[in-house]
Design a protein around this motif. Structure first.
Motif, PDB file in Angstrom:
ATOM      1  N   ASP A  12      -5.116 -22.943  10.460  1.00 42.72           N
ATOM      2  CA  ASP A  12      -3.860 -23.207  10.065  1.00 42.72           C
ATOM      3  C   ASP A  12      -3.789 -24.502  10.797  1.00 42.72           C
ATOM      4  O   ASP A  12      -4.026 -24.732  11.872  1.00 42.72           O
ATOM      5  CB  ASP A  12      -2.812 -22.258  10.314  1.00 42.72           C
ATOM      6  N   ASP A  13      -3.312 -25.639  10.011  1.00 40.60           N
ATOM      7  CA  ASP A  13      -2.994 -26.768  10.764  1.00 40.60           C
ATOM      8  C   ASP A  13      -1.669 -26.947  11.430  1.00 40.60           C
ATOM      9  O   ASP A  13      -1.587 -27.935  12.458  1.00 40.60           O
ATOM     10  CB  ASP A  13      -3.104 -27.963   9.501  1.00 40.60           C
ATOM     11  N   ARG A  18      -0.274 -20.984  13.834  1.00 41.39           N
ATOM     12  CA  ARG A  18      -1.657 -20.854  14.206  1.00 41.39           C
ATOM     13  C   ARG A  18      -1.411 -19.984  15.438  1.00 41.39           C
ATOM     14  O   ARG A  18      -2.071 -19.054  15.846  1.00 41.39           O
ATOM     15  CB  ARG A  18      -2.334 -22.002  14.363  1.00 41.39           C
ATOM     16  N   ALA A  36      -8.062 -25.520  13.233  1.00 38.32           N
ATOM     17  CA  ALA A  36      -6.918 -26.368  12.499  1.00 38.32           C
ATOM     18  C   ALA A  36      -7.248 -27.200  11.315  1.00 38.32           C
ATOM     19  O   ALA A  36      -6.537 -27.764  10.896  1.00 38.32           O
ATOM     20  CB  ALA A  36      -6.437 -27.428  14.104  1.00 38.32           C
ATOM     21  N   SER A  37      -8.542 -27.250  10.813  1.00 39.49           N
ATOM     22  CA  SER A  37      -8.974 -27.806   9.672  1.00 39.49           C
ATOM     23  C   SER A  37     -10.010 -27.299   8.923  1.00 39.49           C
ATOM     24  O   SER A  37     -10.717 -26.056   9.479  1.00 39.49           O
ATOM     25  CB  SER A  37      -9.189 -29.307  10.113  1.00 39.49           C
ATOM     26  N   GLY A  38     -10.414 -27.668   7.992  1.00 37.68           N
ATOM     27  CA  GLY A  38     -11.447 -26.936   7.219  1.00 37.68           C
ATOM     28  C   GLY A  38     -12.716 -27.413   7.653  1.00 37.68           C
ATOM     29  O   GLY A  38     -13.536 -26.387   7.894  1.00 37.68           O
ATOM     30  N   GLU A  40     -13.334 -27.871  10.998  1.00 34.76           N
ATOM     31  CA  GLU A  40     -13.316 -26.926  12.151  1.00 34.76           C
ATOM     32  C   GLU A  40     -13.741 -25.442  11.566  1.00 34.76           C
ATOM     33  O   GLU A  40     -14.469 -24.780  12.387  1.00 34.76           O
ATOM     34  CB  GLU A  40     -12.102 -26.838  12.982  1.00 34.76           C
ATOM     35  N   LEU A  59      -4.798 -27.371   4.084  1.00 34.33           N
ATOM     36  CA  LEU A  59      -5.280 -27.792   5.105  1.00 34.33           C
ATOM     37  C   LEU A  59      -5.545 -29.480   4.960  1.00 34.33           C
ATOM     38  O   LEU A  59      -5.544 -29.919   3.790  1.00 34.33           O
ATOM     39  CB  LEU A  59      -6.730 -27.290   5.249  1.00 34.33           C
ATOM     40  N   PRO A  60      -5.379 -30.265   5.992  1.00 31.87           N
ATOM     41  CA  PRO A  60      -5.325 -31.750   5.919  1.00 31.87           C
ATOM     42  C   PRO A  60      -6.573 -32.156   5.195  1.00 31.87           C
ATOM     43  O   PRO A  60      -6.450 -33.383   4.975  1.00 31.87           O
ATOM     44  CB  PRO A  60      -5.350 -32.134   7.470  1.00 31.87           C
ATOM     45  N   ASP A  61      -7.628 -31.623   5.629  1.00 34.65           N
ATOM     46  CA  ASP A  61      -9.060 -32.459   5.154  1.00 34.65           C
ATOM     47  C   ASP A  61      -9.545 -31.835   3.864  1.00 34.65           C
ATOM     48  O   ASP A  61     -10.158 -32.634   3.017  1.00 34.65           O
ATOM     49  CB  ASP A  61     -10.283 -32.188   6.278  1.00 34.65           C
ATOM     50  N   ASP A  63      -8.872 -28.304   1.075  1.00 37.66           N
ATOM     51  CA  ASP A  63      -8.018 -27.105   0.728  1.00 37.66           C
ATOM     52  C   ASP A  63      -8.935 -25.792   1.048  1.00 37.66           C
ATOM     53  O   ASP A  63     -10.258 -25.783   1.202  1.00 37.66           O
ATOM     54  CB  ASP A  63      -7.652 -26.892  -0.576  1.00 37.66           C
TER      55      ASP A  63
END
Length: 244
Positions: A12-13, A18, A36-38, A40, A59-61, A63
């Motif tokens: 979860d970002d 999280r 925190a990201s896809g 990762e 997610l930021p980078d 989905d």
């Protein structure tokens, strides 16, 4: 020796979500890591091989659906000795979107379940354990073990200090619920909900009676070993591991 619960990866970002979810799942007995990201998440799965992934869709980078597609593409090349469905790491999507199309997209992408926010922690844990049972993960691989108390949900057997403990079906279900929440205080209403599903019309006295029955069988005859079932006045009950 106490058994170890399944290892989970929380993705979860949002740091607060999280960290709170990770802490709550650790308290419930799971081994938890986070991302925190896809990107990762993909790296963590390759490095850690968790038993289950809790994956936020937004997610930021990339989905969460794209993350799962990458995981499914990469998972065929897995370590020897594991294969088939058991080698496929299950994924539960966590999202604020509750539309039917979103759920279909998630399940089609390769997810195993779809939980909408806000969600009940108890419901999430129940879904995690249900999926692990279905996929053969550690949470179902077997027994619940707390100190010298062992419960086998498949064989429907309980042992304390190496000696069998005879329980009625309701006593067994109550002990299983307490052991599944080791270290966590559960209220009489929570117990009534999970063990009886309100069959007694919300009469909390039935919980007190069955806790008493269970203590006589599990704690009173424990050959001098520490008591495991404790009352937390004004709140409920908790099954605790004895001090080391």
């Amino acid at each position: 020796m106490d058994s170890t619960e399944a290892s989970l990866l929380v993705v979860d970002d949002e740091p607060n979500i999280r960290e709170l979810l990770s802490a709550s799942l650790r308290f419930a007995g799971f081994n938890v890591s986070s991302a925190a990201s896809g990107a990762e998440a993909v790296a963590a799965v390759a490095r850690q091989r968790p038993d289950l992934v809790l994956l936020d869709v937004m997610l930021p980078d990339m989905d969460g659906f794209a993350v799962v597609r990458r995981l499914r593409d990469e998972q065929p090349g897995t370590p020897a000795g594991r294969g088939g469905e058991r080698d496929r790491i299950p994924v539960i999507f966590l999202t604020a979107k509750d539309g039917v199309d979103d759920k279909i997209s998630g399940l089609t992408a390769g997810g195993d379940d779809y939980v909408t926010k806000p969600f009940s922690l108890e419901e999430l844990i129940a879904r995690i354990r249900a999926i692990l049972r279905r996929t053969g993960g550690p949470a179902d691989a077997g027994r619940l073990v707390v100190a010298d108390l062992e419960l086998d949900p498949v064989g429907h057997q309980v042992v304390r200090g190496g000696l069998p403990v005879s329980l009625s079906p309701t006593e067994f279900k109550l002990l299983e619920y307490l052991m599944s929440n080791t270290g966590r205080v559960v209220s009489k209403m929570q117990i009534l909900d999970h063990v009886w599903a309100y069959d007694f019309g919300g009469d909390l006295s039935i919980v007190e009676s069955y806790i008493s029955y269970l203590r006589r069988k599990v704690d009173s005859g424990a050959n001098g070993n520490p008591k495991l079932i404790h009352t937390v006045r004004g709140i409920g009950y908790v099954l605790r591991r004895p001090p080391a």
